[in-house]
Design an enzyme around this catalytic site. Structure first.
Site, PDB file in Angstrom:
ATOM      1  N   GLU A 106      -5.805  -4.637  10.386  1.00 26.74           N
ATOM      2  CA  GLU A 106      -5.052  -3.797  10.806  1.00 26.74           C
ATOM      3  C   GLU A 106      -5.179  -2.857  12.357  1.00 26.74           C
ATOM      4  O   GLU A 106      -5.414  -2.109  12.011  1.00 26.74           O
ATOM      5  CB  GLU A 106      -4.034  -3.096   9.498  1.00 26.74           C
ATOM      6  CG  GLU A 106      -4.299  -3.476   7.681  1.00 26.74           C
ATOM      7  CD  GLU A 106      -3.819  -2.008   7.259  1.00 26.74           C
ATOM      8  OE1 GLU A 106      -2.251  -2.354   6.780  1.00 26.74           O
ATOM      9  OE2 GLU A 106      -4.533  -1.200   7.050  1.00 26.74           O
ATOM     10  N   ASN A 116       1.409  -1.076  -0.023  1.00 25.91           N
ATOM     11  CA  ASN A 116       0.063   0.349   0.153  1.00 25.91           C
ATOM     12  C   ASN A 116       0.471   1.171   0.084  1.00 25.91           C
ATOM     13  O   ASN A 116       1.635   1.695   0.964  1.00 25.91           O
ATOM     14  CB  ASN A 116      -1.262   0.153   1.552  1.00 25.91           C
ATOM     15  CG  ASN A 116      -1.332   1.169   1.243  1.00 25.91           C
ATOM     16  OD1 ASN A 116      -1.877   2.258   0.545  1.00 25.91           O
ATOM     17  ND2 ASN A 116      -2.600   1.510   1.834  1.00 25.91           N
ATOM     18  N   HIS A 142      -9.620   1.233   3.911  1.00 27.33           N
ATOM     19  CA  HIS A 142      -8.138   2.220   4.757  1.00 27.33           C
ATOM     20  C   HIS A 142      -9.209   3.063   6.886  1.00 27.33           C
ATOM     21  O   HIS A 142      -9.480   3.804   6.214  1.00 27.33           O
ATOM     22  CB  HIS A 142      -7.321   1.974   4.648  1.00 27.33           C
ATOM     23  CG  HIS A 142      -6.361   2.595   4.772  1.00 27.33           C
ATOM     24  ND1 HIS A 142      -6.018   3.230   5.852  1.00 27.33           N
ATOM     25  CD2 HIS A 142      -5.077   1.220   4.562  1.00 27.33           C
ATOM     26  CE1 HIS A 142      -4.459   2.922   6.530  1.00 27.33           C
ATOM     27  NE2 HIS A 142      -3.839   1.705   5.785  1.00 27.33           N
ATOM     28  N   GLY A 155       1.848   2.186  11.303  1.00 26.96           N
ATOM     29  CA  GLY A 155       2.931   3.287  10.919  1.00 26.96           C
ATOM     30  C   GLY A 155       3.815   4.476  11.995  1.00 26.96           C
ATOM     31  O   GLY A 155       3.886   5.113  12.444  1.00 26.96           O
ATOM     32  N   GLU A 211      -6.967   5.031   7.330  1.00 27.74           N
ATOM     33  CA  GLU A 211      -6.504   6.726   7.542  1.00 27.74           C
ATOM     34  C   GLU A 211      -7.682   6.965   6.379  1.00 27.74           C
ATOM     35  O   GLU A 211      -8.082   8.193   6.131  1.00 27.74           O
ATOM     36  CB  GLU A 211      -5.027   6.386   6.839  1.00 27.74           C
ATOM     37  CG  GLU A 211      -4.316   5.965   7.119  1.00 27.74           C
ATOM     38  CD  GLU A 211      -2.950   5.830   6.850  1.00 27.74           C
ATOM     39  OE1 GLU A 211      -3.005   5.733   5.341  1.00 27.74           O
ATOM     40  OE2 GLU A 211      -1.961   4.842   7.658  1.00 27.74           O
ATOM     41  N   SER A 242       2.889  -1.745  10.333  1.00 28.62           N
ATOM     42  CA  SER A 242       4.663  -1.744  11.033  1.00 28.62           C
ATOM     43  C   SER A 242       4.852  -2.971  10.585  1.00 28.62           C
ATOM     44  O   SER A 242       5.815  -3.394  10.771  1.00 28.62           O
ATOM     45  CB  SER A 242       4.385  -0.992  12.196  1.00 28.62           C
ATOM     46  OG  SER A 242       4.275   0.070  12.417  1.00 28.62           O
ATOM     47  N   LYS A 248       0.253   4.660   0.356  1.00 29.10           N
ATOM     48  CA  LYS A 248      -0.376   5.633  -0.029  1.00 29.10           C
ATOM     49  C   LYS A 248      -0.362   6.837  -0.441  1.00 29.10           C
ATOM     50  O   LYS A 248      -0.130   6.606  -2.272  1.00 29.10           O
ATOM     51  CB  LYS A 248      -0.066   5.478   1.453  1.00 29.10           C
ATOM     52  CG  LYS A 248      -0.608   4.395   2.685  1.00 29.10           C
ATOM     53  CD  LYS A 248      -0.125   4.149   3.936  1.00 29.10           C
ATOM     54  CE  LYS A 248      -0.432   3.329   4.789  1.00 29.10           C
ATOM     55  NZ  LYS A 248       0.185   3.094   5.939  1.00 29.10           N
TER      56      LYS A 248
HETATM   57  P1  PGA Z   1       2.490   0.559   7.749  1.00 31.68           P
HETATM   58  O1  PGA Z   1       1.021   0.632   7.088  1.00 31.68           O
HETATM   59  O2  PGA Z   1       2.973  -1.030   7.228  1.00 31.68           O
HETATM   60  O3  PGA Z   1       3.056   1.848   7.083  1.00 31.68           O
HETATM   61  O4  PGA Z   1       2.165  -0.019   8.941  1.00 31.68           O
HETATM   62  C1  PGA Z   1       0.224  -0.180   6.619  1.00 31.68           C
HETATM   63  C2  PGA Z   1      -0.978   0.148   5.824  1.00 31.68           C
HETATM   64  O5  PGA Z   1      -1.352   1.192   6.562  1.00 31.68           O
HETATM   65  O6  PGA Z   1      -1.961  -0.323   5.078  1.00 31.68           O
END
Ligand code: PGA
Length: 254
Positions: A169, A9, A97, A175, A99, A211, A11
């Site tokens: 997640e 992903n 997601h 993140g 976010e 992460s 982003k």
């Molecule tokens: P991250 O993001 O690996 O940076 O924690 C994962 C995601 O949001 O899909």
């Protein structure tokens, strides 16, 4: 046993088309073996990367999008429908997601509509679910209740679930460099499969995300209950992402 899926992903990254192409080129050169790899770039790079993928004969790297709209076409400024994405060769769509739920105020109802239309158009959906820290602090049972509520709404009325992948997640792990305990991720994956099987009569593939990097990916995908990983930050570094794919190739499944 289904193949492990490692989905990138990207982003809102990288910051230029050139960097996006460089990153894709590096990923497309990785020998994926039995692992399924999907790359989800920002919309703006999708068409170019689809072209590049064709030129590189990199069919084994699937293309994904990070979002979709719930109407096919019409007066919805800036939105992008599933058929448009399909026409570029997109196979996976990330939906829900955290976010997007946070910054764009996406609701479960919106997520549900997006899933239905994407599935109807023959796309595969990566549905993201995850509990906030406050729920998790109350314990595993509270986290499960949160996930169950989210799933119930997100897949309400969804049939033919073979094309649904659920990405678990935990929000506090995205993140942040904080990771869920691998055993807890395994148990949540198993809970999600059990719940969906009971309520919707299908058993989705379940990924872990939050992460994930080359040092911890093996701890998650070693479990047969965890069908792969959704990788954000670590997918931005080609060397690191290659290491993640290699771990998935050589995973000892328990
Ligand atoms: P991250 O993001 O690996 O940076 O924690 C994962 C995601 O949001 O899909």
């Amino acid at each position: 046993m289904p193949r492990k899926l490692i989905a990138a992903n990207w982003k809102e990254n990288p910051r230029s088309k050139k960097l996006a192409f460089d990153l894709f080129r590096a990923v497309a050169k990785v020998k994926t073996g039995p692992v399924e790899v999907a790359v989800c770039p920002p919309f703006i790079y999708l068409e170019g990367i689809a072209e590049l993928r064709r030129r590189m004969l990199a069919k084994r790297v699937s293309l994904g999008a990070q979002d979709v709209f719930w109407e096919e076409r019409g007066p919805y400024t800036s939105e992008i429908g599933p058929k448009m994405l399909k026409s570029l060769g997109v196979k996976y769509i990330i939906v829900g997601h955290s976010e997007r739920r946070k910054w764009m105020k996406e609701t479960d109802r919106m997520v549900n509509k997006k899933i239905k239309l994407a599935l109807a158009d023959g796309l595969r959906v990566i549905l993201c679910v995850g509990e906030p820290l406050a729920a998790r602090k109350k314990g595993i049972a509270a986290a499960r209740r949160f996930i169950e509520r989210q799933l119930k709404k997100d897949i309400a009325g969804v049939r033919g679930g073979g094309n649904i992948v659920v990405a678990y997640e935990p929000i506090w792990a995205i993140g942040t460099g904080r990771n869920d305990r691998p055993e807890d991720a395994r148990d949540m994956a198993s809970f999600i499969k059990g719940f969906v099987k009971m309520s919707h009569h299908f058993s989705p593939r379940v990924l872990y995300g939050g992460s994930v990097n080359s040092r911890n990916v093996a701890d998650y995908i070693q479990w047969k209950e965890v069908d792969g990983a959704l990788v954000g930050g670590a997918s931005q570094n080609a060397v690191e992402f290659k290491k993640i794919i290699n771990h998935a190739k050589h995973a000892n499944i328990k």
